[in-house]
Enzyme design. Structure first.
Site, PDB file in Angstrom:
ATOM      1  N   ARG A  12       0.864  -1.179   0.000  1.00 47.46           N
ATOM      2  CA  ARG A  12       0.000   0.000   0.000  1.00 47.46           C
ATOM      3  C   ARG A  12       0.898   1.225   0.000  1.00 47.46           C
ATOM      4  O   ARG A  12       1.780   1.355   0.851  1.00 47.46           O
ATOM      5  CB  ARG A  12      -0.890  -0.005   1.250  1.00 47.46           C
ATOM      6  CG  ARG A  12      -1.919   1.093   1.262  1.00 47.46           C
ATOM      7  CD  ARG A  12      -2.640   1.173   2.609  1.00 47.46           C
ATOM      8  NE  ARG A  12      -1.986   2.116   3.485  1.00 47.46           N
ATOM      9  CZ  ARG A  12      -2.607   2.802   4.453  1.00 47.46           C
ATOM     10  NH1 ARG A  12      -3.895   2.613   4.669  1.00 47.46           N
ATOM     11  NH2 ARG A  12      -1.948   3.641   5.209  1.00 47.46           N
ATOM     12  N   TYR A  47      -2.337  12.311   6.804  1.00 45.53           N
ATOM     13  CA  TYR A  47      -2.703  11.158   7.619  1.00 45.53           C
ATOM     14  C   TYR A  47      -2.207   9.874   6.945  1.00 45.53           C
ATOM     15  O   TYR A  47      -2.309   9.715   5.736  1.00 45.53           O
ATOM     16  CB  TYR A  47      -4.222  11.091   7.809  1.00 45.53           C
ATOM     17  CG  TYR A  47      -4.624   9.895   8.635  1.00 45.53           C
ATOM     18  CD1 TYR A  47      -4.463   9.909  10.017  1.00 45.53           C
ATOM     19  CD2 TYR A  47      -5.107   8.734   8.042  1.00 45.53           C
ATOM     20  CE1 TYR A  47      -4.783   8.802  10.788  1.00 45.53           C
ATOM     21  CE2 TYR A  47      -5.436   7.627   8.799  1.00 45.53           C
ATOM     22  CZ  TYR A  47      -5.267   7.676  10.169  1.00 45.53           C
ATOM     23  OH  TYR A  47      -5.584   6.562  10.921  1.00 45.53           O
ATOM     24  N   ASP A  78      -4.923   4.078  -0.188  1.00 47.38           N
ATOM     25  CA  ASP A  78      -6.030   4.379   0.727  1.00 47.38           C
ATOM     26  C   ASP A  78      -6.301   5.881   0.673  1.00 47.38           C
ATOM     27  O   ASP A  78      -5.428   6.692   1.008  1.00 47.38           O
ATOM     28  CB  ASP A  78      -5.603   3.963   2.140  1.00 47.38           C
ATOM     29  CG  ASP A  78      -6.748   4.000   3.148  1.00 47.38           C
ATOM     30  OD1 ASP A  78      -7.803   4.566   2.809  1.00 47.38           O
ATOM     31  OD2 ASP A  78      -6.563   3.464   4.254  1.00 47.38           O
ATOM     32  N   HIS A 122      -8.699   7.280   2.468  1.00 44.22           N
ATOM     33  CA  HIS A 122      -9.202   7.654   3.797  1.00 44.22           C
ATOM     34  C   HIS A 122     -10.466   8.516   3.744  1.00 44.22           C
ATOM     35  O   HIS A 122     -10.585   9.494   4.476  1.00 44.22           O
ATOM     36  CB  HIS A 122      -8.117   8.384   4.598  1.00 44.22           C
ATOM     37  CG  HIS A 122      -6.989   7.494   5.004  1.00 44.22           C
ATOM     38  ND1 HIS A 122      -7.135   6.408   5.829  1.00 44.22           N
ATOM     39  CD2 HIS A 122      -5.677   7.521   4.659  1.00 44.22           C
ATOM     40  CE1 HIS A 122      -5.966   5.815   5.999  1.00 44.22           C
ATOM     41  NE2 HIS A 122      -5.065   6.455   5.285  1.00 44.22           N
ATOM     42  N   GLU A 151      -8.771   2.188  -1.830  1.00 40.28           N
ATOM     43  CA  GLU A 151      -9.559   1.977  -0.606  1.00 40.28           C
ATOM     44  C   GLU A 151     -10.222   3.262  -0.137  1.00 40.28           C
ATOM     45  O   GLU A 151      -9.627   4.337  -0.216  1.00 40.28           O
ATOM     46  CB  GLU A 151      -8.603   1.460   0.478  1.00 40.28           C
ATOM     47  CG  GLU A 151      -9.270   1.246   1.818  1.00 40.28           C
ATOM     48  CD  GLU A 151      -8.262   1.038   2.939  1.00 40.28           C
ATOM     49  OE1 GLU A 151      -7.091   0.708   2.660  1.00 40.28           O
ATOM     50  OE2 GLU A 151      -8.649   1.216   4.105  1.00 40.28           O
ATOM     51  N   GLU A 172     -13.529  -0.424   6.472  1.00 41.49           N
ATOM     52  CA  GLU A 172     -12.831  -0.679   7.738  1.00 41.49           C
ATOM     53  C   GLU A 172     -13.555  -0.035   8.918  1.00 41.49           C
ATOM     54  O   GLU A 172     -13.352  -0.448  10.058  1.00 41.49           O
ATOM     55  CB  GLU A 172     -11.362  -0.227   7.679  1.00 41.49           C
ATOM     56  CG  GLU A 172     -11.166   1.262   7.638  1.00 41.49           C
ATOM     57  CD  GLU A 172      -9.706   1.667   7.522  1.00 41.49           C
ATOM     58  OE1 GLU A 172      -8.925   0.914   6.918  1.00 41.49           O
ATOM     59  OE2 GLU A 172      -9.353   2.738   8.020  1.00 41.49           O
ATOM     60  N   ARG A 209     -13.765  -4.690   3.669  1.00 43.21           N
ATOM     61  CA  ARG A 209     -12.665  -4.363   4.592  1.00 43.21           C
ATOM     62  C   ARG A 209     -13.056  -4.553   6.057  1.00 43.21           C
ATOM     63  O   ARG A 209     -12.209  -4.493   6.943  1.00 43.21           O
ATOM     64  CB  ARG A 209     -12.277  -2.885   4.407  1.00 43.21           C
ATOM     65  CG  ARG A 209     -11.659  -2.549   3.091  1.00 43.21           C
ATOM     66  CD  ARG A 209     -10.177  -2.768   3.087  1.00 43.21           C
ATOM     67  NE  ARG A 209      -9.465  -1.911   4.018  1.00 43.21           N
ATOM     68  CZ  ARG A 209      -8.337  -2.262   4.629  1.00 43.21           C
ATOM     69  NH1 ARG A 209      -7.812  -3.453   4.435  1.00 43.21           N
ATOM     70  NH2 ARG A 209      -7.728  -1.422   5.454  1.00 43.21           N
ATOM     71  N   GLU A 220      -4.436  -7.179   4.937  1.00 47.97           N
ATOM     72  CA  GLU A 220      -3.508  -6.125   5.368  1.00 47.97           C
ATOM     73  C   GLU A 220      -2.660  -6.659   6.527  1.00 47.97           C
ATOM     74  O   GLU A 220      -3.174  -7.292   7.445  1.00 47.97           O
ATOM     75  CB  GLU A 220      -4.307  -4.904   5.837  1.00 47.97           C
ATOM     76  CG  GLU A 220      -3.454  -3.753   6.307  1.00 47.97           C
ATOM     77  CD  GLU A 220      -4.295  -2.534   6.674  1.00 47.97           C
ATOM     78  OE1 GLU A 220      -5.511  -2.681   6.893  1.00 47.97           O
ATOM     79  OE2 GLU A 220      -3.726  -1.432   6.726  1.00 47.97           O
ATOM     80  N   TRP A 247     -13.364  12.149   7.730  1.00 46.82           N
ATOM     81  CA  TRP A 247     -12.444  11.056   7.865  1.00 46.82           C
ATOM     82  C   TRP A 247     -12.482  10.267   6.634  1.00 46.82           C
ATOM     83  O   TRP A 247     -13.473   9.837   6.181  1.00 46.82           O
ATOM     84  CB  TRP A 247     -12.892  10.196   9.039  1.00 46.82           C
ATOM     85  CG  TRP A 247     -11.897  10.372  10.050  1.00 46.82           C
ATOM     86  CD1 TRP A 247     -12.037  10.987  11.256  1.00 46.82           C
ATOM     87  CD2 TRP A 247     -10.562   9.977   9.942  1.00 46.82           C
ATOM     88  NE1 TRP A 247     -10.853  10.981  11.893  1.00 46.82           N
ATOM     89  CE2 TRP A 247      -9.928  10.373  11.102  1.00 46.82           C
ATOM     90  CE3 TRP A 247      -9.791   9.338   8.967  1.00 46.82           C
ATOM     91  CZ2 TRP A 247      -8.582  10.146  11.341  1.00 46.82           C
ATOM     92  CZ3 TRP A 247      -8.472   9.117   9.197  1.00 46.82           C
ATOM     93  CH2 TRP A 247      -7.883   9.523  10.386  1.00 46.82           C
TER      94      TRP A 247
HETATM   95  O1  KDG Z   1      -7.225   3.287  13.663  1.00 44.15           O
HETATM   96  C1  KDG Z   1      -7.309   3.711  12.348  1.00 44.15           C
HETATM   97  C2  KDG Z   1      -6.313   2.983  11.491  1.00 44.15           C
HETATM   98  O2  KDG Z   1      -6.350   1.608  11.728  1.00 44.15           O
HETATM   99  C3  KDG Z   1      -6.587   3.218  10.043  1.00 44.15           C
HETATM  100  O3  KDG Z   1      -6.557   4.568   9.735  1.00 44.15           O
HETATM  101  C4  KDG Z   1      -5.583   2.503   9.170  1.00 44.15           C
HETATM  102  O4  KDG Z   1      -6.767   3.209   7.247  1.00 44.15           O
HETATM  103  C5  KDG Z   1      -6.082   2.380   7.788  1.00 44.15           C
HETATM  104  C6  KDG Z   1      -5.729   1.168   7.079  1.00 44.15           C
HETATM  105  O5  KDG Z   1      -6.205   1.016   5.960  1.00 44.15           O
HETATM  106  O6  KDG Z   1      -5.000   0.357   7.631  1.00 44.15           O
HETATM  107 MG    MG Z   2      -7.820   2.329   5.554  1.00 46.45          MG
END
Ligand code: KDG
Ligand code: MG
Length: 402
Positions: free
Chosen positions: A147, A159, A210, A212, A236, A262, A283, A339, A402
């Site tokens: 990733r 982030y 990702d 996010h 992602e 996730e 996820r 992951e 987020w």
């Molecule tokens: O606690 C939040 C993290 O686990 C997350 O931000 C990590 O996005 C993440 C990922 O894909 O592993």
């Molecule tokens: Mg993630």
């Protein structure tokens, strides 16, 4: 057979972990992961004050009924905190079931569909050169899937990108810090990063990214489309999953595979996404998505629509969750990828694990149940220390997603 007691172990070997330990009248106990990054104590309280007293006297073998007791039986359903508690209970009960039957968890879930599971690593760099360097290091360790995240010029801190050479850890001590975000800078830069990473490492390595949840559907469609030439394994969390229909727009414009969930905690977060085939990977992890009992159903539902698993597995999910996840992925037919971020060494002082990484894959031994144990004396040496995920604002100060 009856549940006699249960305890919640909160410890901080470098980061906080919550572990549920359920005891039975036959001397067998089971472990479940109950860690919810930055909200650990909310789960601890729900478990200690409500769930544990209700568990006493129940037959631990009745995993299905106990799951529904805590899911259907409560008026205030779902939500991350309560579903993490349900997940931990469920995981611990399946651990007990495996120990009673003297067999590893994967045998209870259908046996082996494969001997080992493909995993992906994290590479994140403060700028392009650093990112390329980090990708190279993960490939040298044997990873076949990476990733890729990069700092973005003009954004102070991105982030998912570590500060300096510290180990990756998104939660920071104390109350939430603030990150600032600029989507247009991000969208202009990321395709260029992937172009350069592909140029450096060729086409054999799987690349993932990702977002996010930082894009609107049309921004995400642009990103997915512009990443197409670099053949990602997946993109992602391109958008927030709150609006499942939003994924239609991305699908309409791009063939980049999509992964999401996730932060989900129920099959009902996924219904439109799965039945309309708007995604390619689920996820939602065992630890937040209702444990083994619920994920078995979600994965089976997804399999009907040719959607595979790709569970969340960052370091804020404990070794108990990771081991249970490996069993699960070994057993199901529609496994995609997992992951994997190795925990810090210090975590092994507390959790005794049964899995190993070799050449891009994880495998697990035949210890009955999940196969992970916890050293409570060691755990007590690392007391809880408050840490939170950052909040996110646009560069003009507006609170953002987020
Ligand atoms: O606690 C939040 C993290 O686990 C997350 O931000 C990590 O996005 C993440 C990922 O894909 O592993
Ligand atoms: Mg993630």
């Amino acid at each position: 057979m009856r549940i006699t007691s249960a305890k919640v172990i909160l410890s901080c070997p470098g980061r906080n972990f919550v572990t549920l330990k359920i005891f039975t009248d036959e001397g067998i106990y089971g472990l479940g992961d109950a860690t919810l990054n930055g909200m650990e104590k909310a789960v601890v309280t729900y478990l200690e004050e409500y769930c544990v007293p209700a568990l006493i006297g129940k037959d631990p073998r009745n995993t299905e009924d106990i799951w529904h007791y805590f899911y259907r039986g409560v008026y205030w359903k779902r939500g991350s905190v309560s579903m993490t508690a349900v997940s931990a209970i469920d995981m611990a009960l399946w651990d007990i079931k495996g120990k009673i039957l003297n067999t590893p968890l994967y045998n209870l879930l259908g046996g082996k569909s494969r001997e080992k599971i493909l995993v992906y690593a994290h590479a994140n760099g403060k700028d392009l050169n650093d990112t390329i360097d980090k990708v190279g290091k993960e490939i040298e360790k044997g990873f076949r899937a990476v990733r890729v995240q990069s700092g973005i010029p003009g954004i102070d801190h991105t982030y998912g990108v570590t500060r300096g050479d510290e180990a990756y850890e998104p939660a920071e001590k104390g109350l939430p810090k603030t990150d600032y975000w600029d989507t247009s800078k991000y969208l202009n830069y990321i395709p260029f990063v992937f172009e350069k990473v592909r140029e450096s490492f060729g086409t054999d390595i799987h690349l993932l990214h990702d977002a996010h949840h930082r894009c609107t559907p049309i921004e995400a469609a642009r990103l997915a489309k512009e990443l197409e030439p670099f053949h990602l394994f997946w993109l992602e969390d391109a958008v927030t999953g709150e609006l499942q229909e939003g994924l239609r727009l991305i699908r309409k414009h791009s063939t980049t595979p999509l992964a999401i969930g996730e932060v989900f905690n129920s099959i009902y977060d996924y219904t439109t996404l799965i039945t309309e085939q708007l995604i390619d990977y689920i996820r939602m992890p065992l630890v937040h998505g209702g444990g083994i009992t619920h994920l078995k159903k979600v994965a089976a539902f997804a399999s009907v629509y040719h959607i595979n698993t790709g569970f969340h597995g960052a370091t804020d999910l404990s070794p108990v969750n990771l081991a249970a996840t490996i069993h699960f992925n070994i057993a199901i037919n529609n496994f995609g990828i997992q992951e994997y971020m190795p925990h810090q060494e210090i975590v092994n002082d507390i959790f005794k694990t049964n899995y190993k990484f070799d050449n891009g894959f994880l495998s697990i031994d035949d210890t009955p149940g999940i196969g992970v144990d916890i050293d409570e004396e060691q755990a007590a040496k690392y007391p809880y220390s408050m840490a939170c995920l950052p909040v996110n604002r646009k560069s003009d100060g507006t609170m953002f997603y987020w």
